[in-house]
Motif scaffolding. Structure first.
Motif, short mmCIF file in Angstrom:
data_model
loop_
_atom_site.label_atom_id
_atom_site.label_comp_id
_atom_site.label_asym_id
_atom_site.label_seq_id
_atom_site.Cartn_x
_atom_site.Cartn_y
_atom_site.Cartn_z
N LEU A 140 0.85 -1.19 0.00
CA LEU A 140 0.00 0.00 0.00
C LEU A 140 0.89 1.24 0.00
CD1 LEU A 140 -2.63 -0.90 2.73
CD2 LEU A 140 -3.07 -0.67 0.30
N ILE A 141 0.48 2.26 -0.71
CA ILE A 141 1.21 3.53 -0.63
C ILE A 141 0.22 4.66 -0.39
CG2 ILE A 141 3.31 3.03 -1.94
CD1 ILE A 141 1.80 4.08 -4.43
N THR A 142 0.73 5.72 0.22
CA THR A 142 -0.12 6.89 0.43
C THR A 142 -0.22 7.67 -0.87
OG1 THR A 142 1.81 8.12 1.14
CG2 THR A 142 0.48 7.12 2.86
N GLU A 143 -1.05 8.71 -0.85
CA GLU A 143 -1.29 9.46 -2.09
C GLU A 143 -0.02 10.08 -2.66
OE1 GLU A 143 -4.44 11.99 -0.80
OE2 GLU A 143 -5.71 10.22 -0.59
N ASP A 144 0.85 10.55 -1.75
CA ASP A 144 2.08 11.16 -2.25
C ASP A 144 3.22 10.15 -2.36
OD1 ASP A 144 2.06 10.89 0.44
OD2 ASP A 144 2.96 12.85 0.90
N GLY A 145 2.92 8.89 -2.39
CA GLY A 145 3.93 7.89 -2.70
C GLY A 145 4.66 7.32 -1.51
N GLY A 146 4.37 7.78 -0.28
CA GLY A 146 5.04 7.24 0.90
C GLY A 146 4.55 5.84 1.24
N ALA A 147 5.35 5.13 1.98
CA ALA A 147 4.97 3.76 2.33
C ALA A 147 4.01 3.78 3.52
CB ALA A 147 6.21 2.96 2.67
N VAL A 148 3.12 2.78 3.54
CA VAL A 148 2.20 2.62 4.66
C VAL A 148 2.61 1.36 5.40
CG1 VAL A 148 -0.18 2.25 5.35
CG2 VAL A 148 0.34 3.78 3.47
N TYR A 149 2.64 1.46 6.74
CA TYR A 149 3.11 0.31 7.51
C TYR A 149 1.99 -0.27 8.35
CZ TYR A 149 7.72 1.88 6.17
OH TYR A 149 8.81 2.24 5.46
N GLU A 150 2.14 -1.53 8.70
CA GLU A 150 1.19 -2.17 9.59
C GLU A 150 1.20 -1.46 10.93
OE1 GLU A 150 -0.77 -4.66 9.03
OE2 GLU A 150 -0.05 -5.54 7.17
N SER A 151 0.07 -1.52 11.64
CA SER A 151 0.02 -0.83 12.93
C SER A 151 0.83 -1.59 13.98
CB SER A 151 -1.43 -0.71 13.39
OG SER A 151 -1.98 -1.98 13.57
N GLU A 152 0.92 -2.90 13.82
CA GLU A 152 1.59 -3.68 14.84
C GLU A 152 3.04 -3.90 14.46
OE1 GLU A 152 0.56 -7.65 17.45
OE2 GLU A 152 -0.21 -7.43 15.44
N ALA A 153 3.92 -3.60 15.43
CA ALA A 153 5.34 -3.84 15.18
C ALA A 153 5.70 -5.20 15.77
CB ALA A 153 6.17 -2.75 15.83
N LEU A 154 6.06 -6.14 14.93
CA LEU A 154 6.40 -7.47 15.42
C LEU A 154 7.88 -7.52 15.74
CD1 LEU A 154 4.37 -9.69 12.96
CD2 LEU A 154 3.90 -9.22 15.35
N SER A 155 8.21 -8.16 16.84
CA SER A 155 9.61 -8.26 17.21
C SER A 155 10.24 -9.47 16.54
CB SER A 155 9.75 -8.36 18.73
OG SER A 155 9.25 -9.60 19.15
N LEU A 156 11.56 -9.52 16.66
CA LEU A 156 12.30 -10.65 16.11
C LEU A 156 11.78 -11.95 16.71
CD1 LEU A 156 14.72 -11.23 14.28
CD2 LEU A 156 16.18 -11.10 16.29
N LEU A 157 11.46 -11.89 18.01
CA LEU A 157 10.95 -13.09 18.69
C LEU A 157 9.61 -13.52 18.10
CD1 LEU A 157 11.64 -14.86 21.29
CD2 LEU A 157 9.86 -13.54 22.36
N ASP A 158 8.73 -12.53 17.88
CA ASP A 158 7.42 -12.84 17.31
C ASP A 158 7.59 -13.55 15.97
OD1 ASP A 158 6.11 -11.64 19.38
OD2 ASP A 158 6.08 -9.68 18.41
#
Lengths: 388, 326
Positions: A75-93
């Motif tokens: 997914l990208i925003t209107e001006d081309g920026g990246a959109v990220y998931e709301s949840e940050a998964l750790s290396l352990l996850d």
């Protein structure tokens, strides 16, 4: 996109500190290392503690994935920026993603192949009966699953980071303050000493638990806000700590710095009268120089002893506070939360015991080595306090 | 002696005032009465008028620390701080924010239930821990001592929550020996008290025995013990007669500080075992976010701690004649 919480910094600092101490003790005279080599129990404990710290470190390296739509395109925003998931998964996850995503419908016993609770099942011929439906992932849940079907082993492992952060972060936050105030009170004495003594006597006369409660009621309300985020708030979470765990560390620090401060003050008063300090004074070394060169290095052993001895108490305190409902939030894995839910499960018939067992096992596996290791460190650094 | 006690009490005054100001800052400045009103009336759909009304009803409609509308003494007295915090100094706790109950009366009524658990726990803990510690000290250096110490460390490493849950499960639910929780009046309360006291005792054994053992061994390293041994006294006589008496000094002075807190109750014990004491009173207030009660309990706890410190100082002078009133 990496996400760093304030509590992650604590874990990084502790890991760095541990590596530094390990490096230091291989050089120098290595009193601690020698003591631990002789004491096999302490050596085993150290290995356990390193395992826990490693797990906490893995659970603190987290980043957000790029959000994807149902076709798998980013997914990208209107001006081309990246959109990220709301949840940050750790290396352990990510390493344990099998456990994390392998959820069942409800309770299941360790190694079970069927659910622990009865449900209506449709038989192949169309009739409906009550029975124990088979699990989606039979035999994979070493410690069973909990009420909503998540793997208990995974929940318990997630509690490790919380325990480590509480146990170390608290002391890490207070050490600079305790050393600063303790040293200037003990070294300069007089009016400064009176003021500092007054402050810590007042603070320590307030019952710790209630101060923590009041503090958490007032500040702890700010939970983690989810939602899709843009690139601009990458490091925002470091500077505006909005997780309850950080506030918990802070207030536990405020309630426990007084003990360390008192010890340091006493030691600084003793050191002030020693010959080498007098000699430094006679040579015209200024007060700050004496403190930095002669006082502080000579009371670091007290700091280290206090840190390791306080650690296990703080981990235990977290469980109690979570039970009272003022610990880390329910969204965060912690052994206190596990115990809290497990309490009600014991009154079920038949008993659901694995949640309690898992939290017991993981907590015990941290606190017992911490106690043994703490004793070994104290024996090595302060032979006067040794248990004969 | 009397002048000493009075002087110690005088030292306590600035600390009590400090505690008072600190709790006021925490409860009135950080968490303003507006926040309180909104929390109690419900976070959403609260009109400013309702907030004002609540503040007026509960006496929070004044400025926090300095009232510029008043003259003379009114500048200080017509403030929330003075109206709400100063009465604490003469133990007027006021009324609770949520149910408007008289906090002082509630405390006086509930402290006996807390004492009913606290006192037996306190006494038995000292007796049992001292006894076990003496046995370990007597056996020092042997395998039994090493294992005893190790068991102590293991017991210290288990959260009190597991002791409580385990005790309730095995003694209460599985064996049906004792009621799991609850309370009753008078002598009927005893059967409800046994389980919490046992659990609290087991929970305190690990750390207690280890501490007392150290105290004992410190004492046995002293010269008079060597003299006693040199003149041919048996080890048990040296330990139980000579060392015990002197070891009681650090033991006593260590436990005296917690005597006032016997009234104060324990948050977790009382809430797990449904004992209607001060601990469960506090827990209920925390869960209902009743800040007037929490503030009163913070203040009461500080007072009890200061009393404990004074008692400790006095007990020092009583048990050790070398310490003079100075």
């Amino acid at each position: 996109m990496p996400v760093i919480l304030a509590t992650d910094l604590i874990v990084f600092l502790v890991t760095g500190g541990a590596i530094f101490m390990a490096y230091r003790s291989t050089r120098g005279n290595g009193a601690v290392l020698r003591e631990i080599k002789q004491n096999r129990l302490a050596a085993v404990s150290l290995v356990f503690l390193c395992l826990y710290l490693g797990t906490a470190l893995m659970d603190s390296l987290r980043w957000r994935d790029v959000a994807v739509d149902e076709n798998g395109a980013a997914l990208i925003t209107e001006d081309g920026g990246a959109v990220y998931e709301s949840e940050a998964l750790s290396l352990l996850d990510r390493a344990l993603s099998g456990l994390r995503t392998g959820t069942e419908k409800s309770y299941s016993a360790p190694f079970a192949s069927r659910l622990f609770v009865k449900e209506s099942m449709e038989l192949p011929d169309g009739r409906v009966t009550r029975g124990y439906p088979p699990l989606r992932y039979p035999g994979t849940h070493i410690l069973g699953t909990d009420k909503v079907g998540s793997d208990v082993l995974y929940t318990a492992i997630k509690g490790i980071r919380t325990g480590i952060v509480i146990g170390t972060g608290t002391t890490l936050i207070i050490i600079p303050f305790a050393i600063f105030f303790g040293v200037i009170a003990g070294f300069f004495g007089g009016f400064i000493d009176d003021i500092i003594q007054y402050v810590y006597t007042t603070l320590s006369s307030i019952p710790g638990v209630l101060l923590i409660v009041a503090f958490m009621l007032l500040f702890g309300g700010k939970g983690f806000q989810g939602g899709l985020v843009s690139e601009s708030d990458v490091f925002l979470s470091v500077f505006v700590p909005n997780d309850r765990l950080f506030w918990l560390c802070l207030i536990l620090g405020i309630t426990s710095w007084t003990d360390l401060c008192r010890l340091i003050r006493g030691e600084a008063m003793k050191l002030r009268e020693l010959e080498y300090v007098n000699a430094a004074r006679a040579f015209g070394v200024p007060g700050s120089g004496i403190i930095w060169r002669h006082i502080v290095p000579n009371l670091m052993h007290i700091v280290l002893i206090t840190v390791v001895l306080q650690f296990s108490g703080l981990v235990l305190a977290e469980a109690v506070l979570s039970y009272i409902g003022i610990g880390v939030g329910p969204e965060m894995g912690s052994w206190g939360n596990m115990i809290n839910t497990a309490r009600l499960e014991l009154s079920r018939e038949p008993v659901v015991w694995w949640n309690l067992f898992a939290s017991f096992l993981f907590m015990f596996g941290l606190v017992l080595p911490a106690n043994i290791f703490g004793d070994a460190v104290r024996d090595a650094l302060d032979p006067k306090l040794r248990y004969r | 002696m009397l002048s000493y006690i009075i002087r110690r009490l005088m030292y306590a005054v600035p600390i009590i005032i400090g505690v008072n100001v600190l709790t006021a800052l925490l409860f009135f400045r950080v968490n303003t009465p507006d926040d309180m009103a909104r929390k109690i009336l419900g976070e959403k759909f609260v009109t400013p008028a309702a907030v004002e009304n609540w503040k007026k009803d509960h006496g929070y409609d004044l400025p926090a620390f300095i009232n510029t509308d008043e003259h003379g003494a009114g500048i200080v007295t017509q403030t929330i701080f003075f109206q709400k915090s100063a009465p604490l100094l003469w133990f007027d706790f006021g009324r609770s924010d949520r149910n408007n109950i008289d906090i002082g009366r509630e405390i006086r009524g509930r402290m006996w239930a807390s004492l009913a658990i606290g006192l037996p726990t306190f006494i038995f803990a000292i007796i049992i821990n001292l006894f076990l510690a003496m046995i370990l000290a007597y056996l020092r250096g042997t395998l039994l001592d090493t294992w005893g110490l190790f068991i102590c460390v293991i017991m210290m490493s288990i959260s009190i929550l597991f002791y409580i849950i385990g005790g309730q499960f095995f003694l209460g639910k599985a064996l049906r020996l004792l009621p799991i929780s609850g309370y009753d009046t008078g002598l009927h309360s005893i059967k409800f008290l046994i389980l919490p006291v046992i659990v609290a005792l087991i929970g305190s054994t690990g750390a207690g025995v280890r501490f007392y053992r150290t105290v004992f061994l410190e004492e046995t390293g002293r010269d008079y013990i060597r003299t006693a041994r040199a003149k041919g006294l048996g080890e048990s006589r040296v330990l139980f007669k000579h060392a015990l008496k002197n070891a009681m000094i650090p033991v006593l002075t260590n436990v005296v500080v917690s005597i006032p807190f016997l009234f104060y109750g324990s948050l977790i014990m009382e809430s797990f075992f449904s004992i209607p004491g001060l601990g469960s009173f506090t827990i209920d207030a925390i869960q209902a976010q009743d800040f007037a009660i929490v503030r009163s309990m913070v203040y009461l706890g500080s007072i009890l701690y200061i009393i404990g410190l004074i008692l400790t100082d006095i007990s020092y002078t009583l048990v050790d004649p070398r310490v003079v009133f100075d």
